[in-house]
Design an enzyme around this catalytic site. Structure first.
Site, PDB file in Angstrom:
ATOM      1  N   ARG A 126      33.699 -28.493  -1.343  1.00 13.63           N
ATOM      2  CA  ARG A 126      33.445 -28.754   0.131  1.00 13.63           C
ATOM      3  C   ARG A 126      32.225 -27.813   0.644  1.00 13.63           C
ATOM      4  O   ARG A 126      32.020 -26.987  -0.100  1.00 13.63           O
ATOM      5  CB  ARG A 126      34.959 -28.371   0.811  1.00 13.63           C
ATOM      6  N   ALA A 184      37.293 -32.186 -11.670  1.00 13.00           N
ATOM      7  CA  ALA A 184      38.605 -31.686 -12.158  1.00 13.00           C
ATOM      8  C   ALA A 184      38.839 -30.205 -11.476  1.00 13.00           C
ATOM      9  O   ALA A 184      39.223 -29.475 -12.352  1.00 13.00           O
ATOM     10  CB  ALA A 184      38.751 -31.487 -13.830  1.00 13.00           C
ATOM     11  N   VAL A 217      28.612 -38.431 -13.753  1.00 13.67           N
ATOM     12  CA  VAL A 217      28.558 -39.520 -13.365  1.00 13.67           C
ATOM     13  C   VAL A 217      27.021 -39.972 -13.086  1.00 13.67           C
ATOM     14  O   VAL A 217      26.277 -39.216 -12.191  1.00 13.67           O
ATOM     15  CB  VAL A 217      29.513 -39.595 -12.229  1.00 13.67           C
ATOM     16  N   HIS A 250      68.774 -10.961 -13.817  1.00 16.74           N
ATOM     17  CA  HIS A 250      68.793 -11.955 -14.832  1.00 16.74           C
ATOM     18  C   HIS A 250      69.972 -12.919 -14.294  1.00 16.74           C
ATOM     19  O   HIS A 250      70.886 -12.789 -13.650  1.00 16.74           O
ATOM     20  CB  HIS A 250      69.477 -10.998 -16.110  1.00 16.74           C
ATOM     21  N   ILE A 307      41.388 -30.140  -5.939  1.00 16.00           N
ATOM     22  CA  ILE A 307      41.754 -31.290  -5.396  1.00 16.00           C
ATOM     23  C   ILE A 307      41.912 -32.480  -6.362  1.00 16.00           C
ATOM     24  O   ILE A 307      42.755 -33.346  -6.312  1.00 16.00           O
ATOM     25  CB  ILE A 307      40.955 -31.614  -4.495  1.00 16.00           C
TER      26      ILE A 307
HETATM   27  P1  FAD Z   1      39.430 -25.681   8.617  1.00 17.40           P
HETATM   28  O1  FAD Z   1      40.897 -25.594   8.077  1.00 17.40           O
HETATM   29  O2  FAD Z   1      38.602 -26.608   8.270  1.00 17.40           O
HETATM   30  O3  FAD Z   1      39.508 -25.608  10.297  1.00 17.40           O
HETATM   31  C1  FAD Z   1      38.341 -25.622  10.844  1.00 17.40           C
HETATM   32  C2  FAD Z   1      38.574 -26.264  12.312  1.00 17.40           C
HETATM   33  O4  FAD Z   1      37.351 -25.993  13.336  1.00 17.40           O
HETATM   34  C3  FAD Z   1      38.873 -27.625  12.365  1.00 17.40           C
HETATM   35  O5  FAD Z   1      39.966 -28.147  12.886  1.00 17.40           O
HETATM   36  C4  FAD Z   1      37.732 -28.431  12.937  1.00 17.40           C
HETATM   37  O6  FAD Z   1      37.902 -29.370  13.762  1.00 17.40           O
HETATM   38  C5  FAD Z   1      37.302 -27.056  14.141  1.00 17.40           C
HETATM   39  N1  FAD Z   1      35.991 -27.215  14.566  1.00 17.40           N
HETATM   40  C6  FAD Z   1      34.873 -27.104  13.804  1.00 17.40           C
HETATM   41  N2  FAD Z   1      33.771 -27.172  14.605  1.00 17.40           N
HETATM   42  C7  FAD Z   1      34.248 -27.114  15.887  1.00 17.40           C
HETATM   43  C8  FAD Z   1      33.584 -27.143  17.142  1.00 17.40           C
HETATM   44  N3  FAD Z   1      32.393 -27.463  17.333  1.00 17.40           N
HETATM   45  N4  FAD Z   1      34.452 -27.136  18.374  1.00 17.40           N
HETATM   46  C9  FAD Z   1      35.918 -27.194  18.044  1.00 17.40           C
HETATM   47  N5  FAD Z   1      36.593 -27.063  16.900  1.00 17.40           N
HETATM   48  C10 FAD Z   1      35.642 -27.205  15.865  1.00 17.40           C
HETATM   49  N6  FAD Z   1      43.664 -23.923   0.457  1.00 17.40           N
HETATM   50  C11 FAD Z   1      44.976 -23.108  -0.073  1.00 17.40           C
HETATM   51  O7  FAD Z   1      44.675 -21.965   0.236  1.00 17.40           O
HETATM   52  N7  FAD Z   1      45.839 -23.703  -0.387  1.00 17.40           N
HETATM   53  C12 FAD Z   1      45.900 -25.007  -0.801  1.00 17.40           C
HETATM   54  O8  FAD Z   1      46.986 -25.512  -1.314  1.00 17.40           O
HETATM   55  C13 FAD Z   1      45.031 -25.717  -0.337  1.00 17.40           C
HETATM   56  N8  FAD Z   1      45.009 -27.254  -0.458  1.00 17.40           N
HETATM   57  C14 FAD Z   1      44.049 -28.072  -0.277  1.00 17.40           C
HETATM   58  C15 FAD Z   1      44.194 -29.430  -0.281  1.00 17.40           C
HETATM   59  C16 FAD Z   1      43.281 -30.502  -0.127  1.00 17.40           C
HETATM   60  C17 FAD Z   1      43.241 -31.800  -0.075  1.00 17.40           C
HETATM   61  C18 FAD Z   1      42.025 -29.730   1.104  1.00 17.40           C
HETATM   62  C19 FAD Z   1      40.924 -30.543   1.226  1.00 17.40           C
HETATM   63  C20 FAD Z   1      41.765 -28.469   1.028  1.00 17.40           C
HETATM   64  C21 FAD Z   1      42.788 -27.590   0.613  1.00 17.40           C
HETATM   65  N9  FAD Z   1      42.743 -26.207   0.711  1.00 17.40           N
HETATM   66  C22 FAD Z   1      43.848 -25.333   0.427  1.00 17.40           C
HETATM   67  C23 FAD Z   1      41.873 -25.400   1.492  1.00 17.40           C
HETATM   68  C24 FAD Z   1      41.927 -25.170   2.923  1.00 17.40           C
HETATM   69  O9  FAD Z   1      42.277 -26.354   3.693  1.00 17.40           O
HETATM   70  C25 FAD Z   1      41.022 -24.594   3.482  1.00 17.40           C
HETATM   71  O10 FAD Z   1      40.396 -23.352   2.930  1.00 17.40           O
HETATM   72  C26 FAD Z   1      41.188 -23.848   4.834  1.00 17.40           C
HETATM   73  O11 FAD Z   1      41.634 -25.188   5.720  1.00 17.40           O
HETATM   74  C27 FAD Z   1      40.083 -23.259   5.591  1.00 17.40           C
HETATM   75  O12 FAD Z   1      40.584 -22.988   6.854  1.00 17.40           O
HETATM   76  P2  FAD Z   1      39.502 -22.632   7.987  1.00 17.40           P
HETATM   77  O13 FAD Z   1      40.207 -22.347   9.137  1.00 17.40           O
HETATM   78  O14 FAD Z   1      38.206 -21.796   7.575  1.00 17.40           O
HETATM   79  O15 FAD Z   1      38.745 -24.176   8.413  1.00 17.40           O
HETATM   80  P1  NAD Z   2      36.369 -27.208  -6.562  1.00 20.23           P
HETATM   81  O1  NAD Z   2      35.219 -26.453  -6.428  1.00 20.23           O
HETATM   82  O2  NAD Z   2      37.758 -26.872  -6.821  1.00 20.23           O
HETATM   83  O3  NAD Z   2      36.233 -28.466  -7.934  1.00 20.23           O
HETATM   84  C1  NAD Z   2      35.431 -29.336  -7.836  1.00 20.23           C
HETATM   85  C2  NAD Z   2      35.099 -29.641  -9.374  1.00 20.23           C
HETATM   86  O4  NAD Z   2      34.065 -30.824  -9.341  1.00 20.23           O
HETATM   87  C3  NAD Z   2      34.408 -28.463 -10.041  1.00 20.23           C
HETATM   88  O5  NAD Z   2      35.407 -28.412 -11.382  1.00 20.23           O
HETATM   89  C4  NAD Z   2      33.040 -29.133 -10.560  1.00 20.23           C
HETATM   90  O6  NAD Z   2      32.532 -28.672 -11.688  1.00 20.23           O
HETATM   91  C5  NAD Z   2      33.156 -30.641 -10.415  1.00 20.23           C
HETATM   92  N1  NAD Z   2      32.144 -31.152  -9.887  1.00 20.23           N
HETATM   93  C6  NAD Z   2      30.824 -31.046  -9.199  1.00 20.23           C
HETATM   94  N2  NAD Z   2      30.243 -31.738  -9.034  1.00 20.23           N
HETATM   95  C7  NAD Z   2      30.490 -32.884 -10.046  1.00 20.23           C
HETATM   96  C8  NAD Z   2      29.893 -33.978 -10.333  1.00 20.23           C
HETATM   97  N3  NAD Z   2      28.886 -34.458  -9.692  1.00 20.23           N
HETATM   98  N4  NAD Z   2      30.520 -34.859 -11.263  1.00 20.23           N
HETATM   99  C9  NAD Z   2      31.580 -34.229 -11.849  1.00 20.23           C
HETATM  100  N5  NAD Z   2      32.227 -33.025 -11.560  1.00 20.23           N
HETATM  101  C10 NAD Z   2      31.512 -32.433 -10.527  1.00 20.23           C
HETATM  102  O7  NAD Z   2      36.458 -28.264  -5.301  1.00 20.23           O
HETATM  103  P2  NAD Z   2      37.661 -29.379  -4.872  1.00 20.23           P
HETATM  104  O8  NAD Z   2      38.560 -29.592  -5.672  1.00 20.23           O
HETATM  105  O9  NAD Z   2      37.009 -30.586  -4.250  1.00 20.23           O
HETATM  106  O10 NAD Z   2      38.330 -28.445  -3.584  1.00 20.23           O
HETATM  107  C11 NAD Z   2      37.305 -28.066  -2.582  1.00 20.23           C
HETATM  108  C12 NAD Z   2      37.759 -26.492  -2.084  1.00 20.23           C
HETATM  109  O11 NAD Z   2      39.085 -26.839  -1.483  1.00 20.23           O
HETATM  110  C13 NAD Z   2      37.728 -25.638  -3.155  1.00 20.23           C
HETATM  111  O12 NAD Z   2      37.105 -24.518  -2.924  1.00 20.23           O
HETATM  112  C14 NAD Z   2      39.303 -25.523  -3.331  1.00 20.23           C
HETATM  113  O13 NAD Z   2      39.525 -23.819  -3.666  1.00 20.23           O
HETATM  114  C15 NAD Z   2      40.121 -25.883  -2.026  1.00 20.23           C
HETATM  115  N6  NAD Z   2      41.245 -26.296  -2.381  1.00 20.23           N
HETATM  116  C16 NAD Z   2      42.158 -25.315  -2.626  1.00 20.23           C
HETATM  117  C17 NAD Z   2      43.297 -26.137  -3.171  1.00 20.23           C
HETATM  118  C18 NAD Z   2      44.514 -24.733  -3.612  1.00 20.23           C
HETATM  119  O14 NAD Z   2      44.424 -23.544  -3.539  1.00 20.23           O
HETATM  120  N7  NAD Z   2      45.677 -25.219  -4.602  1.00 20.23           N
HETATM  121  C19 NAD Z   2      43.683 -27.236  -3.465  1.00 20.23           C
HETATM  122  C20 NAD Z   2      42.644 -27.979  -3.103  1.00 20.23           C
HETATM  123  C21 NAD Z   2      41.839 -27.622  -2.417  1.00 20.23           C
END
Ligand code: FAD
Ligand code: NAD
Length: 498
Positions: free
Chosen positions: A305, A214, A270, A477, A217
């Site tokens: 992640r 929870a 789980v 407002h 994501i």
């Molecule tokens: P990434 O976005 O993971 O990018 C890394 C890039 O490096 C990738 O494109 C990969 O292909 C490339 N790469 C890796 N190794 C190599 C290599 N050897 N050669 C060439 N390319 C390579 N964050 C928020 O702030 N707000 C949100 O609303 C939010 N929502 C999310 C929803 C979901 C479902 C998920 C999964 C994540 C979300 N996040 C959110 C988290 C956010 O996506 C990440 O924090 C962010 O993308 C990290 O950016 P980054 O550039 O560090 O890495």
């Molecule tokens: P998260 O760390 O936000 O949440 C994972 C949750 O899973 C935690 O509450 C944790 O206690 C629980 N958990 C872990 N192991 C478990 C298990 N075995 N059984 C049941 N519960 C368990 O991670 P996420 O939701 O997977 O998101 C990944 C990353 O992406 C986060 O760092 C988050 O900040 C980023 N993200 C950010 C946004 C946003 O900014 N709106 C949206 C999506 C993702």
């Protein structure tokens, strides 16, 4: 973020390099090479190029059609597609549950999931293509392929057709990001048991959906499919809901989400999953320790992640990851190797797009001789449920633990004229201030447009504002931002409208 706008001293850099090491080539191919084009990497590349550095960015991500795309996790399978689906599903839910309050009726509303997904894909396509344009505009060289550190400041790039080239740079910025964590009790088969990427691409609404975790994501994607009609059960291992959020905000959010139909079970461990006849049986122990089972049509695993460094060749540069796989960096985001920096998810800290982007700007500007820095303690957090949960700074509990005497102002959206006009009065704003100095230590919002309202608080805290500064600032407002004003007034017990 601070710093002057001086440009990169190209020639000075090369002569320094020459003095430092005769072994390095005098003129590298690039001043900066960035590995990865997610929100950390593409921003690092653009900012470096803006500052006059000859910059390349290497990206290996391929979309489902096998085409190389920029934008990383955030644009392709993260922030953007999830928000597109959150918006679509919110419209559908609102139509069914709230339109009637406005006197608008709609018989038999239907959803077309393939159209919803196509809309999401179009948004992703437009934005990832937008980065291509930004690279061209800023003269960033885009290199398609997988990058591997090859020793010194050389990088071997393997293109999609298998061909290889080696290029060098004065400085390398690693921004290779992160990937979903798998758990042995629920291994993804990418069909019935999926991670977030799979959950963004279901072709139909599952009747019964299980979510493990929870966190951000689990709550966002659980909300998407719940609003579209799935019966959603969220299993969270921890006893506290959103443990890092303000306790009162977390309690209000839990109540609201449960009211929307999400069955959120805390302290749920789980123990096993099994796939049979196109369904998944999830076994877990509940908060009393009793064995339980649910049977679902899809299971999303959203338990966090982990850093992604596979095949990056870190060993060739003498860089060792820490025990959790992150690349250790110093205050300048420099790794243990000279001239190699790392930013974004791969170095740990909050895994947030904006955190990676700001680190990227900081590194690029520091390479150009500026003194940029960022304040990790003023980090905005948003969870895009409905209503949204957003905060910056310390909770009351954290502030007390750090020895602050706290004053708290609170204002409910039920007392906001604008929230009433919207027909969306759930939640509140809480402002935590130091009782001695009146400095605002944290702002916590659960309510409509919390993500946008938070911006005022983040900026004010960057300027070390007091609650009195908020209270003396005129807010238009009727706006939702008046609730921020009222929460600030509440710090001193002088709220007007509640
Ligand atoms: P990434 O976005 O993971 O990018 C890394 C890039 O490096 C990738 O494109 C990969 O292909 C490339 N790469 C890796 N190794 C190599 C290599 N050897 N050669 C060439 N390319 C390579 N964050 C928020 O702030 N707000 C949100 O609303 C939010 N929502 C999310 C929803 C979901 C479902 C998920 C999964 C994540 C979300 N996040 C959110 C988290 C956010 O996506 C990440 O924090 C962010 O993308 C990290 O950016 P980054 O550039 O560090 O890495
Ligand atoms: P998260 O760390 O936000 O949440 C994972 C949750 O899973 C935690 O509450 C944790 O206690 C629980 N958990 C872990 N192991 C478990 C298990 N075995 N059984 C049941 N519960 C368990 O991670 P996420 O939701 O997977 O998101 C990944 C990353 O992406 C986060 O760092 C988050 O900040 C980023 N993200 C950010 C946004 C946003 O900014 N709106 C949206 C999506 C993702």
């Amino acid at each position: 973020m601070t710093g002057s706008s001086s440009h990169y001293p190209l020639h000075a850099s090369r002569s320094t390099l020459k003095q430092k090491s005769q072994l390095e080539s005098i003129v590298a191919d690039y001043n900066v090479i960035v590995i990865g084009a997610g929100p950390a990497g593409y921003v690092a590349a653009i900012r470096s190029a803006q500052l006059g550095m000859k910059t390349a960015c290497i990206e290996k991500w391929k979309d489902t059609a096998g085409k190389n795309v920029l934008g990383g996790t955030c644009l392709n399978v993260g922030c953007i597609p999830s928000k597109a689906l959150l918006d679509s599903s919110h419209h559908y839910y609102d139509m069914q549950h709230h339109y009637a309050d406005h006197g608008i009726s709609c018989d038999n509303p239907k959803i077309d999931i393939s159209k919803m997904m196509a809309r999401k894909d179009d948004i992703v396509g437009a934005l990832t293509q937008g980065i291509v344009g930004l690279f061209k505009k800023n003269k960033v060289t885009r290199i398609e392929g997988a990058a591997k550190l090859a020793g010194g400041k050389s990088i071997e790039v393997t293109a999609q057709d298998g061909s290889k080239q080696t290029i060098s740079a004065d400085n390398i910025i690693i921004a290779s990001g992160s990937v979903p964590v798998d758990i042995p009790v629920a291994p993804a088969d990418h069909n019935l048991i999926v991670n977030s990427t799979g959950a963004l691409a279901f072709d139909a609404v599952p009747k019964r959906l299980g979510v493990i975790g929870a966190g951000a994501i689990g709550l966002e994607l659980g909300s998407v499919w719940g609003r579209l009609g799935a019966e959603v059960t969220v299993l969270e291992a921890m006893p506290d809901f959103l443990a890092t959020a303000d306790r009162k905000i977390a309690a209000a959010a839990l109540k609201s989400l449960k009211g929307q139909g999400l069955d959120i079970q805390l302290s749920a461990k789980v123990t096993a999953t099994s796939v049979n006849n196109n369904e998944v049986t999830v076994s877990y122990t509940d908060k009393k320790g009793d064995a339980q089972q649910i049977v679902v049509d899809k299971l999303i695993v959203a338990v966090g992640r982990k850093p992604y460094t596979a095949d990056l060749g870190l060993e060739n540069a003498g860089i060792k990851t820490d025990e959790r796989g992150f690349i250790p960096v110093d205050a300048n985001r420099k790794t243990s190797a000279d001239g190699i920096y790392a930013v974004g998810d791969v170095i740990g800290g909050p895994m947030l797009a904006h955190k990676g982007s700001e680190e990227a700007v900081m590194v690029a500007e520091r390479l150009a001789g500026q003194k940029s820095e960022m304040h990790y303690d003023i980090m905005p957090w948003v969870i895009y449920t409905h209503p949204e949960i957003a905060w910056v700074g310390m909770t009351e509990e954290q502030a007390k633990d750090k020895g602050h005497k706290c004053k708290v102002g609170q204002f409910p959206f039920a007392a906001s004229g604008r929230a009433r006009a919207h027909g969306d009065v759930t939640g509140m704003i809480r402002m935590i201030a130091d009782a001695d100095t009146d400095a605002v230590l944290g702002v916590h919002i659960f309510g409509i447009s919390a993500s946008e309202l938070l911006g005022e608080a983040v900026l004010a805290m960057e300027f070390e504002a007091s609650s009195e500064d908020f209270a003396r600032t005129i807010h238009a407002h009727p706006t939702l931002s008046e609730a921020m004003h009222e929460a600030a007034l509440g710090v001193d017990g002088r709220t007007i409208h509640a």
